[in-house]
Scaffold this motif. Structure first.
Motif, short mmCIF file in Angstrom:
data_model
loop_
_atom_site.label_atom_id
_atom_site.label_comp_id
_atom_site.label_asym_id
_atom_site.label_seq_id
_atom_site.Cartn_x
_atom_site.Cartn_y
_atom_site.Cartn_z
N SER A 1 6.15 23.03 46.76
CA SER A 1 7.29 22.35 47.37
C SER A 1 7.11 20.83 47.41
O SER A 1 8.07 20.09 47.56
N LYS A 2 5.87 20.35 47.24
CA LYS A 2 5.59 18.91 47.27
C LYS A 2 5.51 18.30 45.87
O LYS A 2 5.25 17.11 45.72
N LYS A 3 5.72 19.11 44.85
CA LYS A 3 5.54 18.66 43.47
C LYS A 3 6.35 17.40 43.14
O LYS A 3 5.90 16.54 42.41
N ASP A 4 7.55 17.30 43.70
CA ASP A 4 8.41 16.15 43.40
C ASP A 4 8.21 14.98 44.36
O ASP A 4 8.79 13.92 44.16
N SER A 5 7.39 15.17 45.41
CA SER A 5 7.26 14.10 46.40
C SER A 5 5.84 13.55 46.54
O SER A 5 5.65 12.54 47.20
N ILE A 6 4.87 14.19 45.92
CA ILE A 6 3.48 13.71 46.02
C ILE A 6 2.94 13.40 44.63
O ILE A 6 3.04 14.22 43.72
N VAL A 7 2.38 12.22 44.51
CA VAL A 7 1.62 11.83 43.31
C VAL A 7 0.23 11.49 43.81
O VAL A 7 0.06 10.79 44.81
N TRP A 8 -0.79 12.00 43.13
CA TRP A 8 -2.17 11.79 43.57
C TRP A 8 -2.63 10.38 43.22
O TRP A 8 -3.24 10.14 42.19
N ASP A 9 -2.36 9.44 44.11
CA ASP A 9 -2.82 8.06 43.99
C ASP A 9 -3.84 7.80 45.10
O ASP A 9 -4.21 8.73 45.82
N GLU A 10 -4.30 6.57 45.21
CA GLU A 10 -5.33 6.27 46.21
C GLU A 10 -4.90 6.62 47.62
O GLU A 10 -5.64 7.27 48.36
N ALA A 11 -3.71 6.19 48.01
CA ALA A 11 -3.25 6.42 49.38
C ALA A 11 -3.08 7.90 49.68
O ALA A 11 -3.50 8.38 50.74
N THR A 12 -2.47 8.63 48.76
CA THR A 12 -2.24 10.05 48.98
C THR A 12 -3.54 10.83 49.01
O THR A 12 -3.76 11.68 49.87
N LEU A 13 -4.44 10.54 48.07
CA LEU A 13 -5.74 11.22 48.07
C LEU A 13 -6.53 10.91 49.33
O LEU A 13 -7.16 11.80 49.92
N ASP A 14 -6.48 9.66 49.77
CA ASP A 14 -7.19 9.28 50.98
C ASP A 14 -6.68 10.08 52.17
O ASP A 14 -7.47 10.66 52.92
N ALA A 15 -5.39 10.15 52.33
CA ALA A 15 -4.80 10.90 53.45
C ALA A 15 -5.09 12.40 53.30
O ALA A 15 -5.43 13.07 54.28
N TYR A 16 -4.97 12.92 52.10
CA TYR A 16 -5.18 14.35 51.86
C TYR A 16 -6.63 14.75 52.14
O TYR A 16 -6.88 15.79 52.75
N LEU A 17 -7.56 13.94 51.70
CA LEU A 17 -8.98 14.27 51.94
C LEU A 17 -9.36 14.16 53.41
O LEU A 17 -10.33 14.78 53.84
N GLN A 18 -8.60 13.40 54.18
CA GLN A 18 -8.85 13.35 55.62
C GLN A 18 -8.32 14.60 56.31
O GLN A 18 -8.96 15.12 57.22
N ASP A 19 -7.14 15.08 55.89
CA ASP A 19 -6.52 16.22 56.55
C ASP A 19 -5.50 16.86 55.62
O ASP A 19 -4.30 16.56 55.71
N PRO A 20 -5.95 17.76 54.74
CA PRO A 20 -5.04 18.37 53.77
C PRO A 20 -3.84 19.08 54.41
O PRO A 20 -2.74 19.03 53.89
N LYS A 21 -4.06 19.71 55.55
CA LYS A 21 -2.98 20.46 56.21
C LYS A 21 -1.91 19.53 56.79
O LYS A 21 -0.76 19.93 56.92
#
Length: 138
Positions: A84-104
């Motif tokens: 469901s996030k395929k069109d709204s998330i691109v794995w860039d620095e900011a997104t990876l940083d946030a995701y690695l802190q709290d994926p859920k």
């Protein structure tokens, strides 16, 4: 005029970011990548392939993931939440940083069980190194 001003406002942060990236010391970036690889082998490799082989494991392979949309690795059975996030998330620095802190928090209901029992969330510095390593996987 408003469209030109909006385009300039959007482009300015990108231009500053690009200039900062070009100004980074290549030796420092290389050191970050090396440290990031060590951390990724220790903390990511159990579930994700980080090699050019791109083998599907418990999680999707991470080779070439930087700059790609979420849920874009072929052959991996993503959760509906991730799809469901395929069109709204691109794995860039900011997104990876946030995701690695709290994926859920970034993708509620996803399958990633990080950090697993007994593992701490990566420090800011370690996350930055891992992200630099992921950027190098191309």
């Amino acid at each position: 005029f408003a469209l030109i001003a909006l385009a300039a406002a959007i482009a300015l942060p990108m231009a500053v970011t690009d200039a900062m990236a070009m100004d980074e010391d290549p030796a420092a970036v290389k050191k970050m990548v090396k440290k990031g690889k060590k951390a990724a082998v220790k903390e990511c490799f159990a579930c994700h392939d980080i090699t050019e082989n791109k083998q599907v494991k418990v999680g999707p392979p991470l080779w070439g993931i930087y700059g790609k949309p979420a849920a874009s690795v072929e052959g991996y059975a993503y959760s509906e939440a991730q799809i469901s996030k395929k069109d709204s998330i691109v794995w860039d620095e900011a997104t990876l940083d946030a995701y690695l802190q709290d994926p859920k928090a970034i993708v509620p209901g996803n399958k990633m069980a990080y950090p697993i029992a007994g593992m701490k969330v990566m420090s800011d510095k370690k996350r930055k190194n891992v992200i630099e390593f992921l950027k190098s996987l191309k």
